[in-house]
Write an enzyme that holds these catalytic residues in place. Structure first.
Site, PDB file in Angstrom:
ATOM      1  N   CYS A 122      50.575  87.130  36.758  1.00 14.71           N
ATOM      2  CA  CYS A 122      50.120  88.383  36.927  1.00 14.71           C
ATOM      3  C   CYS A 122      48.636  88.514  37.993  1.00 14.71           C
ATOM      4  CB  CYS A 122      49.752  88.983  35.434  1.00 14.71           C
ATOM      5  SG  CYS A 122      51.348  88.913  34.464  1.00 14.71           S
ATOM      6  N   HIS A 264      45.204  95.221  35.687  1.00 15.41           N
ATOM      7  CA  HIS A 264      46.398  94.501  35.447  1.00 15.41           C
ATOM      8  C   HIS A 264      47.085  95.212  34.160  1.00 15.41           C
ATOM      9  CE1 HIS A 264      50.069  92.139  34.495  1.00 15.41           C
ATOM     10  NE2 HIS A 264      49.489  91.588  33.419  1.00 15.41           N
ATOM     11  N   ASN A 294      54.879  95.787  32.066  1.00 16.41           N
ATOM     12  CA  ASN A 294      54.080  94.749  32.732  1.00 16.41           C
ATOM     13  C   ASN A 294      55.118  94.370  33.836  1.00 16.41           C
ATOM     14  OD1 ASN A 294      52.805  92.550  33.785  1.00 16.41           O
ATOM     15  ND2 ASN A 294      52.284  91.844  31.778  1.00 16.41           N
TER      16      ASN A 294
HETATM   17  N1  ACO Z   1      59.096  95.242  17.527  1.00 17.06           N
HETATM   18  C1  ACO Z   1      58.983  95.464  16.493  1.00 17.06           C
HETATM   19  N2  ACO Z   1      57.932  94.801  15.491  1.00 17.06           N
HETATM   20  C2  ACO Z   1      57.627  93.684  16.229  1.00 17.06           C
HETATM   21  C3  ACO Z   1      57.796  93.391  17.643  1.00 17.06           C
HETATM   22  C4  ACO Z   1      58.698  94.247  18.248  1.00 17.06           C
HETATM   23  N3  ACO Z   1      58.830  94.260  19.530  1.00 17.06           N
HETATM   24  N4  ACO Z   1      57.110  92.439  18.188  1.00 17.06           N
HETATM   25  C5  ACO Z   1      56.282  91.741  16.912  1.00 17.06           C
HETATM   26  N5  ACO Z   1      56.481  92.617  15.873  1.00 17.06           N
HETATM   27  C6  ACO Z   1      56.033  92.553  14.475  1.00 17.06           C
HETATM   28  C7  ACO Z   1      55.747  91.198  14.312  1.00 17.06           C
HETATM   29  O1  ACO Z   1      56.758  90.435  13.746  1.00 17.06           O
HETATM   30  C8  ACO Z   1      54.660  91.447  13.251  1.00 17.06           C
HETATM   31  O2  ACO Z   1      55.260  91.464  11.866  1.00 17.06           O
HETATM   32  P1  ACO Z   1      54.517  91.031  10.413  1.00 17.06           P
HETATM   33  O3  ACO Z   1      53.174  91.784  10.377  1.00 17.06           O
HETATM   34  O4  ACO Z   1      55.543  91.461   9.499  1.00 17.06           O
HETATM   35  O5  ACO Z   1      54.458  89.686  10.892  1.00 17.06           O
HETATM   36  C9  ACO Z   1      54.057  92.686  13.741  1.00 17.06           C
HETATM   37  O6  ACO Z   1      54.948  93.433  14.437  1.00 17.06           O
HETATM   38  C10 ACO Z   1      52.723  92.632  14.520  1.00 17.06           C
HETATM   39  O7  ACO Z   1      52.741  91.761  15.273  1.00 17.06           O
HETATM   40  P2  ACO Z   1      51.699  91.077  15.975  1.00 17.06           P
HETATM   41  O8  ACO Z   1      51.983  89.911  16.886  1.00 17.06           O
HETATM   42  O9  ACO Z   1      50.352  91.232  15.322  1.00 17.06           O
HETATM   43  O10 ACO Z   1      51.511  92.280  17.236  1.00 17.06           O
HETATM   44  P3  ACO Z   1      50.220  92.509  18.224  1.00 17.06           P
HETATM   45  O11 ACO Z   1      49.587  93.971  17.917  1.00 17.06           O
HETATM   46  O12 ACO Z   1      49.271  91.333  18.687  1.00 17.06           O
HETATM   47  O13 ACO Z   1      51.215  92.795  19.439  1.00 17.06           O
HETATM   48  C11 ACO Z   1      51.825  92.143  21.535  1.00 17.06           C
HETATM   49  C12 ACO Z   1      51.914  91.793  20.097  1.00 17.06           C
HETATM   50  C13 ACO Z   1      52.537  93.120  22.069  1.00 17.06           C
HETATM   51  C14 ACO Z   1      52.556  90.756  22.068  1.00 17.06           C
HETATM   52  C15 ACO Z   1      50.265  91.970  21.968  1.00 17.06           C
HETATM   53  O14 ACO Z   1      49.756  90.858  21.349  1.00 17.06           O
HETATM   54  C16 ACO Z   1      50.066  91.732  23.520  1.00 17.06           C
HETATM   55  O15 ACO Z   1      50.362  92.595  24.348  1.00 17.06           O
HETATM   56  N6  ACO Z   1      49.656  90.679  24.034  1.00 17.06           N
HETATM   57  C17 ACO Z   1      49.219  90.468  25.359  1.00 17.06           C
HETATM   58  C18 ACO Z   1      50.444  89.781  25.952  1.00 17.06           C
HETATM   59  C19 ACO Z   1      50.549  89.798  27.261  1.00 17.06           C
HETATM   60  O16 ACO Z   1      49.472  90.304  28.181  1.00 17.06           O
HETATM   61  N7  ACO Z   1      51.241  89.042  28.069  1.00 17.06           N
HETATM   62  C20 ACO Z   1      51.297  89.125  29.494  1.00 17.06           C
HETATM   63  C21 ACO Z   1      50.310  87.984  30.375  1.00 17.06           C
HETATM   64  S1  ACO Z   1      50.351  88.429  31.876  1.00 17.06           S
HETATM   65  C22 ACO Z   1      51.192  87.420  32.727  1.00 17.06           C
HETATM   66  O17 ACO Z   1      51.013  86.552  33.442  1.00 17.06           O
HETATM   67  C23 ACO Z   1      52.729  87.705  32.881  1.00 17.06           C
END
Ligand code: ACO
Length: 337
Positions: A122, A264, A294
């Protein structure tokens, strides 16, 4: 002799297919994966994304890059034959050989250029722009084409709901031209860094030279991304702030000197947290992830292009690009438009 480098044209291109969160939730339900529009919107800020049809050559990575580049050339008033170098930032190349940059060169007819792919995930466009700036500033290239393009959907495991809801496909391009060293409208500074120790936060186990994709590994989705979303989130907030501060300090500026912040686009909560830490009003932040998700290396150039074309970004304004990605990689570029 020293020169400076300036972006003189921008362009972007996206696949036609617009997939809303509801569309995606329906598709995932069929795979036994539960998600919904409210969760995706509230946790990420994404409403919809564009996904390429790989059967359609017009939606291959290099074709999207080519369309974006043609628009950027038009804005700069340049022809394909004017391009000295093509730097294509991508982690989802059309083919491993030849490079996507060479496919683009073939499609656009930039016969004078040399062409190369770079992979900084990214952060790719920021890395690519910094590389182009070096060549242009030292007089080794007069006109550079930098593209950030991805068909990120090709490396998503649709059963991994943490990751698959985040990404989309698209391409953004910039023409970078040589200007006099004293020009006020130019790239002012580039800061790049990577931390390979954090490789495990986002990687693809199979498909490289160290692990062939066998039928068994294919069924285990080892050729698709594995992501530790929470860890990336925390690191991203810190490093985006850090790289913004480094850029401002080097140029003896404060946040008040910034007209636009183009980060980003990974998650709106990451962007809001960074803006808050920097005391930067959200009105100065360019956002397009609500409509495209993204798009990895394409987020910064497509967001930039949109703000240039709709007249938000104006001549003489100060703009900060700031990105992070798999690697992990980080980088910021400060420029005067
Ligand atoms: N739909 C519904 N529920 C979901 C989903 C979904 N798609 N995904 C996770 N959940 C649930 C989880 O199972 C969890 O449930 P639980 O509480 O019963 O265990 C709950 O939602 C909360 O999950 P978290 O993992 O705590 O959610 P978080 O708020 O951390 O969001 C996310 C997750 C969106 C992945 C976030 O951490 C994020 O955006 N991280 C950055 C990722 C990123 O930027 N990646 C790209 C890097 S750049 C590159 O090089 C490509």
């Amino acid at each position: 002799m020293e020169f400076a480098a300036r972006i003189t044209g921008t362009g972007s291109a996206f696949p036609e297919s617009r997939i809303t969160n509801d569309d995606l939730a329906q598709k995932l339900t069929k795979l036994g994966v539960e998600t919904n529009d409210t969760w995706i919107r509230e946790r990420t800020g994404i409403r919809e994304r564009r996904l390429s049809d790989v059967e359609n050559p017009a939606e291959h990575n290099s074709s999207l890059g080519c369309e974006a580049a043609q628009k950027a050339l038009e804005m700069a008033g340049k022809r394909p034959q004017d391009i000295d170098q093509i730097i294509y930032a991508t982690c989802t190349p059309d083919t491993l050989l030849p490079s996507t940059a060479c496919w683009l060169q073939h499609k656009i007819g930039a016969s004078r250029a040399w062409a190369v792919d770079i992979n900084a995930a990214c952060t790719g466009f920021v890395y690519g722009l910094a590389i182009a700036e070096q060549f242009v500033r030292t007089g080794q290239a007069k006109t550079s084409l930098v593209v950030g393009g991805e068909v990120f959907s090709s490396i998503l495991n649709w059963q991994d709901r943490d990751a698959c809801i985040l990404f989309g496909d698209g391409a953004g391009a910039a023409i970078v031209e040589q200007v006099p060293a004293k020009s006020s409208r130019r790239i002012l500074s580039c800061h790049l860094h990577s931390d390979g120790n954090l490789w495990e936060l986002l990687y693809i186990p199979a498909g490289g030279s160290n692990m062939e994709v066998t039928p068994e590994r294919y069924s285990q989705h080892l050729h698709k991304i594995k992501m530790k979303g929470k860890d990336i989130f925390k690191t991203a907030v810190k490093t985006l702030e850090d790289f913004a501060v480094r850029a401002l300090k080097q140029n003896q500026m404060t946040v008040d000197d910034l007209d636009w912040f183009v980060p980003h686009q990974a998650n709106i909560r990451i962007i809001e947290a960074v803006a808050k830490r920097l005391h930067l009003p959200m009105e100065k932040v360019v956002i397009n992830l609500d409509r495209y998700g993204n798009t990895s290396a394409a987020t910064v150039p497509t967001a930039l292009d949109e703000a240039v074309r709709d007249g938000r970004i104006k001549k003489g304004q100060t703009i900060l690009f700031d990105a992070f990605g798999a690697g992990l990689t980080y980088g910021s570029i400060l420029l005067r438009w």
